[in-house]
Structures are given as C-alpha cells and as structure tokens.
Design an enzyme around this catalytic site. Structure first.
Site, mmCIF file in Angstrom:
data_model
loop_
_atom_site.group_PDB
_atom_site.id
_atom_site.type_symbol
_atom_site.label_atom_id
_atom_site.label_comp_id
_atom_site.label_asym_id
_atom_site.label_seq_id
_atom_site.Cartn_x
_atom_site.Cartn_y
_atom_site.Cartn_z
ATOM 1 N N ASN A 1 0.864 -1.172 0.000
ATOM 2 C CA ASN A 1 0.000 0.000 0.000
ATOM 3 C C ASN A 1 0.908 1.232 0.000
ATOM 4 O O ASN A 1 1.826 1.326 0.816
ATOM 5 C CB ASN A 1 -0.903 -0.002 1.236
ATOM 6 C CG ASN A 1 -1.872 -1.176 1.235
ATOM 7 O OD1 ASN A 1 -2.348 -1.598 0.174
ATOM 8 N ND2 ASN A 1 -2.168 -1.710 2.402
ATOM 9 N N HIS B 1 6.516 -1.358 3.720
ATOM 10 C CA HIS B 1 6.345 -2.759 4.112
ATOM 11 C C HIS B 1 5.587 -3.508 3.033
ATOM 12 O O HIS B 1 4.780 -2.924 2.305
ATOM 13 C CB HIS B 1 5.607 -2.874 5.457
ATOM 14 C CG HIS B 1 4.340 -2.088 5.526
ATOM 15 N ND1 HIS B 1 4.334 -0.722 5.729
ATOM 16 C CD2 HIS B 1 3.050 -2.451 5.390
ATOM 17 C CE1 HIS B 1 3.088 -0.289 5.742
ATOM 18 N NE2 HIS B 1 2.277 -1.320 5.518
HETATM 19 P P1 AMP Z 1 -0.680 -0.505 5.790
HETATM 20 O O1 AMP Z 1 -2.137 -0.210 6.053
HETATM 21 O O2 AMP Z 1 -0.381 -1.067 4.437
HETATM 22 O O3 AMP Z 1 0.184 0.679 6.145
HETATM 23 O O4 AMP Z 1 -0.315 -1.690 6.776
HETATM 24 C C1 AMP Z 1 0.043 -1.495 8.099
HETATM 25 C C2 AMP Z 1 -0.202 -2.800 8.775
HETATM 26 O O5 AMP Z 1 0.513 -2.803 9.998
HETATM 27 C C3 AMP Z 1 -1.664 -3.078 9.110
HETATM 28 O O6 AMP Z 1 -2.075 -4.278 8.473
HETATM 29 C C4 AMP Z 1 -1.656 -3.199 10.633
HETATM 30 O O7 AMP Z 1 -2.541 -4.187 11.092
HETATM 31 C C5 AMP Z 1 -0.208 -3.549 10.912
HETATM 32 N N1 AMP Z 1 0.281 -3.196 12.228
HETATM 33 C C6 AMP Z 1 0.185 -2.001 12.850
HETATM 34 N N2 AMP Z 1 0.787 -2.042 14.054
HETATM 35 C C7 AMP Z 1 1.286 -3.293 14.197
HETATM 36 C C8 AMP Z 1 2.016 -3.964 15.218
HETATM 37 N N3 AMP Z 1 2.359 -3.340 16.357
HETATM 38 N N4 AMP Z 1 2.346 -5.257 15.032
HETATM 39 C C9 AMP Z 1 1.998 -5.891 13.891
HETATM 40 N N5 AMP Z 1 1.326 -5.317 12.881
HETATM 41 C C10 AMP Z 1 0.967 -4.033 13.031
#
Ligand code: AMP
Length: 116
Positions: free
Chosen positions: A89, A102
């Site tokens: 994303n 990521h």
């Molecule tokens: P995006 O929306 O592509 O920026 O993805 C960010 C992702 O990070 C989401 O799917 C969240 O669920 C995940 N996320 C946020 N904080 C954490 C955390 N502390 N540990 C694991 N995943 C996380």
C-alpha cells in the site's frame, strides 16, 4: 528519500515493541500482522526507514530486491505452498497507514480479485 519519521515498525525493529518475528536478517524483518486479514498475514519491513515506495531511490534497489526475495523465503518458511498475495500500500489513497515501507504477505485462503 523524504523526511523519515519514527513509526511503530522502527520500534519493533529495535525490539522496543513486541512482535511475532518470523524471519530477520541484516536488511529486513518479517513479523505477523496484529490485525490479520487472512489466516496467514505477515509483513516484510526493511530496517532502513523508507516511508513509502514512492520515497525509494535508485540506491535502494538492492533493498527492494532483497525484500521480494525475503517474501519468497518467508512464504516457504510458513508453508504457503499453494500461493499467496503480495501487497504494497502506497500513500493515503493506497491505503497505507504506517509510514514505513512494508510488504504484506497474505495467504492461507483463496484470494479474490479485484481487491477492495
Ligand atoms: P498498511 O495499512 O499497508 O500501512 O499496513 C500497516 C499494517 O501494519 C496493518 O495491516 C496493521 O494491522 C499492521 N500493524 C500495525 N501495528 C502493528 C504492530 N504493532 N504489530 C503488527 N502489525 C501491526
């Protein structure tokens, strides 16, 4: 690269915030998403805090290639042998919520197209 900001992922990389780490090397870390959208949902994150794909520079080419090879390694490691989806994303309309590049690995169920 544009201005870097401290994110939850930097804290995970520094082990200041706990995460379920699946694989790690000098360049990247892979850990399970804490809000899984599939039975298997893993994030592959470069240790260099590139905020988003748009901020990657030509000198980041090796990191970007490394991330994709790590995706493949992680998928094999967790047994996603029937396939999986890979998602980046980028920016607000791309649905990005954490400003640290990521790659999502989603698997363990049949994926649909088009995505939402
Ligand atoms: P995006 O929306 O592509 O920026 O993805 C960010 C992702 O990070 C989401 O799917 C969240 O669920 C995940 N996320 C946020 N904080 C954490 C955390 N502390 N540990 C694991 N995943 C996380």
């Amino acid at each position: 690269m544009s201005e870097t900001t401290e994110t939850i992922f930097s804290k995970i990389i520094r082990r200041q915030v706990p995460a379920n780490v699946v694989l790690e090397d000098d360049v990247a870390i892979a850990f399970t998403d804490n809000s899984p959208q599939a039975p298997m949902h893993i994030l592959v994150v470069p240790k260099k805090p590139i905020p988003k794909l748009d901020d990657a520079e030509p000198q980041d080419a090796a990191i970007l290639g490394h991330l994709l090879l790590m995706v493949k390694k992680v998928a094999k490691h967790v047994g996603l042998n029937k396939g999986y989806r890979v998602v980046i994303n980028n920016g607000s309309e791309g649905g990005q919520t954490v400003d640290h590049l990521h790659i999502h690995i989603l698997g363990g169920r049949q994926m649909k197209w088009p995505p939402g």
